[in-house]
Write an enzyme that holds these catalytic residues in place. Sequence first.
Site, PDB file in Angstrom:
ATOM      1  CD  GLU A 113     -11.123  -6.704 -27.878  1.00  0.00           C
ATOM      2  OE1 GLU A 113     -10.096  -6.054 -28.113  1.00  0.00           O
ATOM      3  OE2 GLU A 113     -11.436  -7.100 -26.744  1.00  0.00           O
ATOM      4  CD  GLN A 114     -10.836  -9.669 -31.123  1.00  0.00           C
ATOM      5  OE1 GLN A 114     -11.795  -9.972 -30.395  1.00  0.00           O
ATOM      6  NE2 GLN A 114      -9.633  -9.449 -30.632  1.00  0.00           N
TER       7      GLN A 114
END
Length: 535
Positions: A331-332
Amino acid sequence: MEAIVIEVSSVEAAQCIRDGDTIAITGNGGGMLEADEIFAAIEARFLASGHPRDLTLVHALGVGDADRRGVNRFAHEGMVRRVVGGHWSWSPRMQKLARDNKIEAFTLPSGVISLLMRETGAKRPGLITRVGLNTAYDPRLGGGAANDAAKAARPISEIVTLGGEDYIRYLPIRPDIAIVRGTYCDELGNISCAEEAGDLDAHAVALAARNSGGRVLVQVREKRKSSDCIARLVQVPGVLVDQVVLAPNQPQTHVGGYEPSIAGVPHAAPAPDTKFAGLSLPSGARGIIARRAAGEIRAGQSVNFGFGIPGGIAAVLTAQARLKDIWLTVEQGIHNGQLIDGALFGAAAFPSAIMRSTDQFDFYSGGGVDIAFLGAGEIDAKGNVNVSRLGRDVVGPGGFVDISQGAKSVVFCGTFEASGLSVHASGGRLSIDKDGSIPKFVEDVREVTFCGPSALAKGQSVLYVTERAVFRLTKDGLTLVEVAPGIDAERQVLDRMAFRPQVASDLAAMDARCFVEDFGGDGGASLAKAGGGHA
């Protein structure tokens, strides 16, 4: 154009913040993009004078070190009045303030917070999305209010109906102050994250504050001439920036120093295996679960790994020479590479792309992930999963909701029980040395972070992998489909659950190779072809 950036000290930056301000920050666990020199100056000012106070703090990802850095700098009674956070585990002090109702504690999915910053910055009417429906973030089920103080406050979302379908409208949050970080700036205030482990939502956070009439404070390691900078490496343009704090000793992460490989720098040397967690194989129950879960992966798939036990699956795939066969994202904003586990989860050595986390969350909510591997704190008979409220503390969902609701298939990975569980594997069989004292298969989860019935209605494939058993979500509810060799299904699985699941008529044994540390002389390929042991 003449120079427009204003250089200030961290102390001067802290003086800009007024009582009652809303502060939006960027950052991630392990120190990724954490503007801690500015945070420390704000904390020091509060401790010396009692100001600024009654702040609202907004952060999408977990920021801190579970001790003194990051969000912990704001965790003083009176300093903050409200926190809207995606992940809280890196600040036990803030968790305690929430537990004691000293603050209004709201949790929202990380992608929702990041994208809401973008929507606020564009002066749109908030974020309208399906993400969060039928979970604890649905305003009909609590709306993310995580303590009594938040439940008594004004809601931060509402249900809207468009085209006959329900959506959540997350209301705009207008920051007075944005605090972000980069590697360097130029004399125009353009900010580059070129040597950072990620870009995260720095642009969205800065945009939200600037276009809401607020101020944008940026911490960087150094200043460079614009003639020496590459325009395409600018993440936050100078038009959004008000003040820059130079922090020459700013580390890339809490590990210290700068590691070129996790910034995606070409021709970087490999980092030592001992420098970052997750570059070595997981062991024990965690290794068993990672090996079994890896059997669900097919070549060519778009795959996401979540924080916790799933983070070890990448190392298993690397050992099996299968990591190259998939497209990996977290997700980063990271694509591919050697995923780093533990406190620095969200970074990778030698990534093939580093995107804004806002773009990554658009990819997730749009259904771009074929299969996601996520953790599980509690599981109930309906297949609901809780990861966001464990024990006495607010934890928050992180990117769990955004990812789990959008993925075509979801595999939840976790030990069968928590607290004190001890197991060992030998000869392809599992032995339980000590049972865990906290059950994880419960009658009803404390908080719904993943809604099993909704997943079934959408046609998602859902699997639950533990060290001793595997379950599948079916129209009849949770169904036991595999048991580990050496485990008594009745005594060591079913009798230790708070509910009686369905049992598959073709109940199978988990593949014995999952219980061998270097399993699969063929690199695990045959296990994958067999569907992990149960079709």
